[in-house]
Design a protein around this motif. Structure first.
Motif, PDB file in Angstrom:
ATOM      1  N   PHE A 127      35.857  41.020  48.539  1.00  0.00           N
ATOM      2  CA  PHE A 127      35.251  39.890  49.243  1.00  0.00           C
ATOM      3  C   PHE A 127      35.903  38.592  48.782  1.00  0.00           C
ATOM      4  CE2 PHE A 127      32.196  36.549  50.023  1.00  0.00           C
ATOM      5  CZ  PHE A 127      31.791  36.820  51.322  1.00  0.00           C
ATOM      6  N   ALA A 128      36.088  38.447  47.480  1.00  0.00           N
ATOM      7  CA  ALA A 128      36.681  37.230  46.926  1.00  0.00           C
ATOM      8  C   ALA A 128      38.101  37.012  47.434  1.00  0.00           C
ATOM      9  CB  ALA A 128      36.675  37.275  45.399  1.00  0.00           C
ATOM     10  N   SER A 129      38.858  38.089  47.624  1.00  0.00           N
ATOM     11  CA  SER A 129      40.243  37.939  48.076  1.00  0.00           C
ATOM     12  C   SER A 129      40.309  37.315  49.471  1.00  0.00           C
ATOM     13  CB  SER A 129      40.979  39.272  48.046  1.00  0.00           C
ATOM     14  OG  SER A 129      40.485  40.138  49.042  1.00  0.00           O
ATOM     15  N   VAL A 130      39.312  37.587  50.292  1.00  0.00           N
ATOM     16  CA  VAL A 130      39.256  36.974  51.626  1.00  0.00           C
ATOM     17  C   VAL A 130      38.606  35.604  51.530  1.00  0.00           C
ATOM     18  CG1 VAL A 130      38.279  37.179  53.940  1.00  0.00           C
ATOM     19  CG2 VAL A 130      39.193  39.192  52.797  1.00  0.00           C
ATOM     20  N   TYR A 131      37.480  35.527  50.839  1.00  0.00           N
ATOM     21  CA  TYR A 131      36.711  34.289  50.741  1.00  0.00           C
ATOM     22  C   TYR A 131      37.497  33.176  50.057  1.00  0.00           C
ATOM     23  CZ  TYR A 131      33.185  30.999  49.161  1.00  0.00           C
ATOM     24  OH  TYR A 131      32.488  29.859  48.907  1.00  0.00           O
ATOM     25  N   ARG A 132      38.174  33.514  48.970  1.00  0.00           N
ATOM     26  CA  ARG A 132      38.921  32.505  48.222  1.00  0.00           C
ATOM     27  C   ARG A 132      40.302  32.255  48.807  1.00  0.00           C
ATOM     28  NH1 ARG A 132      36.780  32.859  42.451  1.00  0.00           N
ATOM     29  NH2 ARG A 132      34.727  31.970  42.806  1.00  0.00           N
ATOM     30  N   ASP A 133      40.724  33.072  49.771  1.00  0.00           N
ATOM     31  CA  ASP A 133      41.984  32.881  50.480  1.00  0.00           C
ATOM     32  C   ASP A 133      43.167  32.723  49.522  1.00  0.00           C
ATOM     33  OD1 ASP A 133      43.615  32.645  52.709  1.00  0.00           O
ATOM     34  OD2 ASP A 133      43.346  30.482  52.868  1.00  0.00           O
ATOM     35  N   PHE A 134      43.399  33.752  48.704  1.00  0.00           N
ATOM     36  CA  PHE A 134      44.510  33.708  47.756  1.00  0.00           C
ATOM     37  C   PHE A 134      45.820  33.520  48.502  1.00  0.00           C
ATOM     38  CE2 PHE A 134      41.549  36.615  45.304  1.00  0.00           C
ATOM     39  CZ  PHE A 134      41.110  35.612  44.466  1.00  0.00           C
ATOM     40  N   ARG A 135      46.640  32.608  48.024  1.00  0.00           N
ATOM     41  CA  ARG A 135      47.918  32.302  48.673  1.00  0.00           C
ATOM     42  C   ARG A 135      49.059  33.164  48.149  1.00  0.00           C
ATOM     43  NH1 ARG A 135      46.384  29.842  53.137  1.00  0.00           N
ATOM     44  NH2 ARG A 135      45.111  28.046  52.729  1.00  0.00           N
ATOM     45  N   GLU A 136      48.987  33.531  46.891  1.00  0.00           N
ATOM     46  CA  GLU A 136      50.067  34.305  46.272  1.00  0.00           C
ATOM     47  C   GLU A 136      49.477  35.470  45.489  1.00  0.00           C
ATOM     48  OE1 GLU A 136      52.612  31.842  43.883  1.00  0.00           O
ATOM     49  OE2 GLU A 136      52.516  30.200  45.316  1.00  0.00           O
ATOM     50  N   ALA A 137      50.290  36.475  45.243  1.00  0.00           N
ATOM     51  CA  ALA A 137      49.845  37.642  44.474  1.00  0.00           C
ATOM     52  C   ALA A 137      49.370  37.225  43.091  1.00  0.00           C
ATOM     53  CB  ALA A 137      50.970  38.661  44.367  1.00  0.00           C
ATOM     54  N   ARG A 138      49.992  36.200  42.527  1.00  0.00           N
ATOM     55  CA  ARG A 138      49.631  35.723  41.187  1.00  0.00           C
ATOM     56  C   ARG A 138      48.172  35.250  41.162  1.00  0.00           C
ATOM     57  NH1 ARG A 138      51.734  30.635  40.283  1.00  0.00           N
ATOM     58  NH2 ARG A 138      53.551  31.426  41.353  1.00  0.00           N
ATOM     59  N   ASP A 139      47.730  34.572  42.246  1.00  0.00           N
ATOM     60  CA  ASP A 139      46.340  34.114  42.331  1.00  0.00           C
ATOM     61  C   ASP A 139      45.387  35.306  42.259  1.00  0.00           C
ATOM     62  OD1 ASP A 139      47.361  31.553  42.712  1.00  0.00           O
ATOM     63  OD2 ASP A 139      47.210  31.687  44.896  1.00  0.00           O
ATOM     64  N   PHE A 140      45.727  36.346  43.001  1.00  0.00           N
ATOM     65  CA  PHE A 140      44.893  37.551  43.025  1.00  0.00           C
ATOM     66  C   PHE A 140      44.893  38.223  41.660  1.00  0.00           C
ATOM     67  CE2 PHE A 140      44.093  42.043  43.815  1.00  0.00           C
ATOM     68  CZ  PHE A 140      42.908  41.960  44.521  1.00  0.00           C
ATOM     69  N   GLU A 141      46.056  38.318  41.030  1.00  0.00           N
ATOM     70  CA  GLU A 141      46.162  38.951  39.717  1.00  0.00           C
ATOM     71  C   GLU A 141      45.300  38.228  38.686  1.00  0.00           C
ATOM     72  OE1 GLU A 141      50.280  39.188  38.550  1.00  0.00           O
ATOM     73  OE2 GLU A 141      50.813  40.289  40.363  1.00  0.00           O
ATOM     74  N   GLU A 142      45.353  36.890  38.704  1.00  0.00           N
ATOM     75  CA  GLU A 142      44.563  36.109  37.747  1.00  0.00           C
ATOM     76  C   GLU A 142      43.073  36.346  37.965  1.00  0.00           C
ATOM     77  OE1 GLU A 142      45.821  32.056  38.187  1.00  0.00           O
ATOM     78  OE2 GLU A 142      47.834  32.505  37.455  1.00  0.00           O
ATOM     79  N   PHE A 143      42.655  36.365  39.219  1.00  0.00           N
ATOM     80  CA  PHE A 143      41.243  36.575  39.525  1.00  0.00           C
ATOM     81  C   PHE A 143      40.810  37.978  39.099  1.00  0.00           C
ATOM     82  CE2 PHE A 143      37.821  38.024  42.299  1.00  0.00           C
ATOM     83  CZ  PHE A 143      36.878  37.049  42.035  1.00  0.00           C
ATOM     84  N   ALA A 144      41.593  38.983  39.458  1.00  0.00           N
ATOM     85  CA  ALA A 144      41.236  40.372  39.133  1.00  0.00           C
ATOM     86  C   ALA A 144      41.190  40.563  37.617  1.00  0.00           C
ATOM     87  CB  ALA A 144      42.242  41.340  39.769  1.00  0.00           C
ATOM     88  N   SER A 145      42.111  39.972  36.869  1.00  0.00           N
ATOM     89  CA  SER A 145      42.078  40.148  35.416  1.00  0.00           C
ATOM     90  C   SER A 145      40.889  39.404  34.810  1.00  0.00           C
ATOM     91  CB  SER A 145      43.381  39.730  34.751  1.00  0.00           C
ATOM     92  OG  SER A 145      43.727  38.423  35.080  1.00  0.00           O
ATOM     93  N   SER A 146      40.441  38.301  35.412  1.00  0.00           N
ATOM     94  CA  SER A 146      39.248  37.630  34.890  1.00  0.00           C
ATOM     95  C   SER A 146      38.009  38.497  35.125  1.00  0.00           C
ATOM     96  CB  SER A 146      39.068  36.248  35.536  1.00  0.00           C
ATOM     97  OG  SER A 146      38.638  36.361  36.870  1.00  0.00           O
ATOM     98  N   VAL A 147      37.967  39.215  36.236  1.00  0.00           N
ATOM     99  CA  VAL A 147      36.860  40.130  36.501  1.00  0.00           C
ATOM    100  C   VAL A 147      36.911  41.285  35.513  1.00  0.00           C
ATOM    101  CG1 VAL A 147      35.914  41.797  38.159  1.00  0.00           C
ATOM    102  CG2 VAL A 147      36.655  39.537  38.931  1.00  0.00           C
ATOM    103  N   ASN A 148      38.107  41.792  35.249  1.00  0.00           N
ATOM    104  CA  ASN A 148      38.293  42.894  34.303  1.00  0.00           C
ATOM    105  C   ASN A 148      37.848  42.471  32.894  1.00  0.00           C
ATOM    106  OD1 ASN A 148      39.035  45.454  33.516  1.00  0.00           O
ATOM    107  ND2 ASN A 148      41.157  44.880  33.133  1.00  0.00           N
ATOM    108  N   GLU A 149      38.166  41.244  32.498  1.00  0.00           N
ATOM    109  CA  GLU A 149      37.762  40.735  31.176  1.00  0.00           C
ATOM    110  C   GLU A 149      36.249  40.609  31.077  1.00  0.00           C
ATOM    111  OE1 GLU A 149      39.657  40.255  28.444  1.00  0.00           O
ATOM    112  OE2 GLU A 149      41.227  41.152  29.664  1.00  0.00           O
ATOM    113  N   MET A 150      35.587  40.209  32.173  1.00  0.00           N
ATOM    114  CA  MET A 150      34.124  40.087  32.163  1.00  0.00           C
ATOM    115  C   MET A 150      33.478  41.443  31.938  1.00  0.00           C
ATOM    116  SD  MET A 150      33.241  37.280  35.143  1.00  0.00           S
ATOM    117  CE  MET A 150      33.601  38.446  36.406  1.00  0.00           C
ATOM    118  N   GLY A 151      34.068  42.481  32.511  1.00  0.00           N
ATOM    119  CA  GLY A 151      33.513  43.822  32.368  1.00  0.00           C
ATOM    120  C   GLY A 151      33.615  44.366  30.959  1.00  0.00           C
ATOM    121  N   LYS A 152      34.558  43.837  30.157  1.00  0.00           N
ATOM    122  CA  LYS A 152      34.754  44.317  28.779  1.00  0.00           C
ATOM    123  C   LYS A 152      33.800  43.650  27.799  1.00  0.00           C
ATOM    124  CE  LYS A 152      39.613  45.408  29.387  1.00  0.00           C
ATOM    125  NZ  LYS A 152      40.964  45.038  29.043  1.00  0.00           N
ATOM    126  N   GLY A 153      33.267  42.477  28.195  1.00  0.00           N
ATOM    127  CA  GLY A 153      32.431  41.700  27.267  1.00  0.00           C
ATOM    128  C   GLY A 153      31.081  42.166  27.208  1.00  0.00           C
TER     129      GLY A 153
END
Length: 153
Positions: A127-153
């Motif tokens: 949902f976030a990938s559409v809603y936030r309208d990522f322009r580059e793969a790097r934007d998506f990677e940063e977002f996905a890794s922040s979600v991954n980090e939240m799951g580890k905490g």
């Protein structure tokens, strides 16, 4: 209620019962002209909601559009239609009780993201990938890794 099969304007209610979440009434109807049976749902609507889109465009709140959007994010995930219905009902109820009849689409998007985040991380990222309208793969990677980090905490 107009028959979806023949267009006749009169139908008879054969059965009524609340939905599982109690937010609606499910009615089985039978057309008096062609005898076809169909189901309708009746929901409480506290107020008319208008969505403020970008560029000051306004459109009526469309519950079905929200269900389609969430369903798309949840596709092929272990989330059933009842969970999506409950999620959307909760968001709609929050919007109706907040007091504003005009709601920015950004607020709805943030509410959906918060609900999906609690439900399923993959659906949340979709949902976030559409809603936030990522322009580059790097934007998506940063977002996905922040979600991954939240799951580890």
């Amino acid at each position: 209620m107009r028959c979806p099969f023949c267009g006749h304007e009169t139908s008879q209610v054969k059965d009524s019962r609340p939905t599982d979440d109690g937010a609606a009434i499910r009615r089985r109807r039978q057309c008096e002209a062609c005898a076809a049976r169909f189901t309708t749902f009746e929901r409480i609507q506290l107020r008319e909601l208008t969505v403020l889109k970008s560029e000051e465009k306004r459109e009526p709140f469309d519950r079905d559009k929200l269900i389609r959007s969430v369903s798309l994010a949840c596709r092929k995930r272990p989330i059933d239609a009842a969970q999506i219905e409950k999620l959307v009902s909760g968001i709609q109820r929050q919007l109706e009780t907040q007091g504003d009849s005009e709601i920015p689409s950004q607020r709805i998007g943030e509410m959906v993201m918060a609900a999906l985040k609690a439900l399923d991380s993959v659906a949340y990222i979709r949902f976030a990938s559409v809603y936030r309208d990522f322009r580059e793969a790097r934007d998506f990677e940063e977002f996905a890794s922040s979600v991954n980090e939240m799951g580890k905490g």
